[in-house]
Design a protein around this motif. Structure first.
Motif, PDB file in Angstrom:
ATOM      1  N   PHE A  46       0.696  -0.930  -0.039  1.00  0.00           N
ATOM      2  CA  PHE A  46       0.013  -0.149  -0.213  1.00  0.00           C
ATOM      3  C   PHE A  46       1.447   1.507  -0.271  1.00  0.00           C
ATOM      4  CE2 PHE A  46      -2.187  -3.291   2.129  1.00  0.00           C
ATOM      5  CZ  PHE A  46      -2.965  -3.285   1.203  1.00  0.00           C
ATOM      6  N   ARG A  47       0.647   2.342  -0.642  1.00  0.00           N
ATOM      7  CA  ARG A  47       0.968   2.994  -0.995  1.00  0.00           C
ATOM      8  C   ARG A  47       0.595   4.408  -0.336  1.00  0.00           C
ATOM      9  NH1 ARG A  47       5.016   2.085  -2.977  1.00  0.00           N
ATOM     10  NH2 ARG A  47       5.541   0.649  -4.465  1.00  0.00           N
ATOM     11  N   THR A  48       0.801   5.791  -0.442  1.00  0.00           N
ATOM     12  CA  THR A  48       0.163   7.513   0.705  1.00  0.00           C
ATOM     13  C   THR A  48      -1.067   7.597  -0.596  1.00  0.00           C
ATOM     14  OG1 THR A  48       2.168   7.917   0.937  1.00  0.00           O
ATOM     15  CG2 THR A  48       0.323   9.383   1.150  1.00  0.00           C
ATOM     16  N   GLY A  49      -2.259   7.590   0.657  1.00  0.00           N
ATOM     17  CA  GLY A  49      -3.124   7.764  -0.388  1.00  0.00           C
ATOM     18  C   GLY A  49      -4.341   6.053  -0.638  1.00  0.00           C
ATOM     19  N   ASP A  50      -3.830   5.742  -0.223  1.00  0.00           N
ATOM     20  CA  ASP A  50      -4.836   4.376  -0.853  1.00  0.00           C
ATOM     21  C   ASP A  50      -6.148   4.363   0.436  1.00  0.00           C
ATOM     22  OD1 ASP A  50      -3.278   3.221  -2.975  1.00  0.00           O
ATOM     23  OD2 ASP A  50      -2.336   1.949  -2.112  1.00  0.00           O
ATOM     24  N   GLN A  51      -6.486   4.317   0.467  1.00  0.00           N
ATOM     25  CA  GLN A  51      -7.991   3.966   1.068  1.00  0.00           C
ATOM     26  C   GLN A  51      -8.067   1.860   1.871  1.00  0.00           C
ATOM     27  OE1 GLN A  51     -11.416   5.562   0.439  1.00  0.00           O
ATOM     28  NE2 GLN A  51     -10.464   7.027  -0.778  1.00  0.00           N
ATOM     29  N   PRO A  79       6.782   4.882   3.282  1.00  0.00           N
ATOM     30  CA  PRO A  79       8.040   4.968   2.821  1.00  0.00           C
ATOM     31  C   PRO A  79       8.163   4.732   1.478  1.00  0.00           C
ATOM     32  CG  PRO A  79       7.910   2.659   4.623  1.00  0.00           C
ATOM     33  CD  PRO A  79       6.253   3.984   4.292  1.00  0.00           C
ATOM     34  N   SER A  80       9.156   5.129   0.481  1.00  0.00           N
ATOM     35  CA  SER A  80       8.817   4.432  -1.192  1.00  0.00           C
ATOM     36  C   SER A  80       8.261   3.650  -1.254  1.00  0.00           C
ATOM     37  CB  SER A  80      10.149   4.833  -1.466  1.00  0.00           C
ATOM     38  OG  SER A  80      10.945   5.209  -0.794  1.00  0.00           O
ATOM     39  N   ASP A  81       8.845   2.508  -0.597  1.00  0.00           N
ATOM     40  CA  ASP A  81       8.514   1.353  -1.175  1.00  0.00           C
ATOM     41  C   ASP A  81       7.284   0.528  -1.024  1.00  0.00           C
ATOM     42  OD1 ASP A  81       9.306   0.922   1.493  1.00  0.00           O
ATOM     43  OD2 ASP A  81      10.587  -0.400   0.921  1.00  0.00           O
TER      44      ASP A  81
END
Length: 102
Positions: free
Chosen positions: A5-10, A26-28
């Motif tokens: 999961f990345r930034t912005g994921d719900q 984190p970036s990964d």
């Protein structure tokens, strides 16, 4: 292979009504975010089924962070499961102290 999961994921819990949005990652990405002992999944559209039980563990509108504050999630629906990252409980992020404006 675990979903990252990345930034912005719900995300939604599979065991309670908890829903969160990833605010910082984190970036990964984040691969091991769980709620109530089960991995969180990408949230489907709509509202969560049911209502949180009394004494909800995840609180609506609170931000949860890991010890290093590298991961931050915002709770958008309260629930009874505890948020964990790699088996370690996330803590409610403390409010920043603002300077006095005397």
């Amino acid at each position: 292979m675990a979903t990252t999961f990345r930034t912005g994921d719900q995300l939604a819990s599979t065991v309670c009504t908890t829903r969160v949005i990833v605010v910082r990652a984190p970036s990964d990405g984040i691969a091991d975010l769980s709620c109530g002992g089960s991995p969180m999944v990408a949230a489907a559209g709509g509202r969560p089924a049911g209502a949180p039980a009394a004494g909800a563990v995840t609180l609506l509108g609170k931000r949860y962070v890991d010890a290093n504050e590298t991961v931050e999630v915002l709770c958008t629906a309260a629930g009874t499961g505890e948020l964990t990252l790699a088996g370690v409980a996330l803590a409610v992020k403390a409010a920043k102290v603002l300077p006095a404006s005397d």
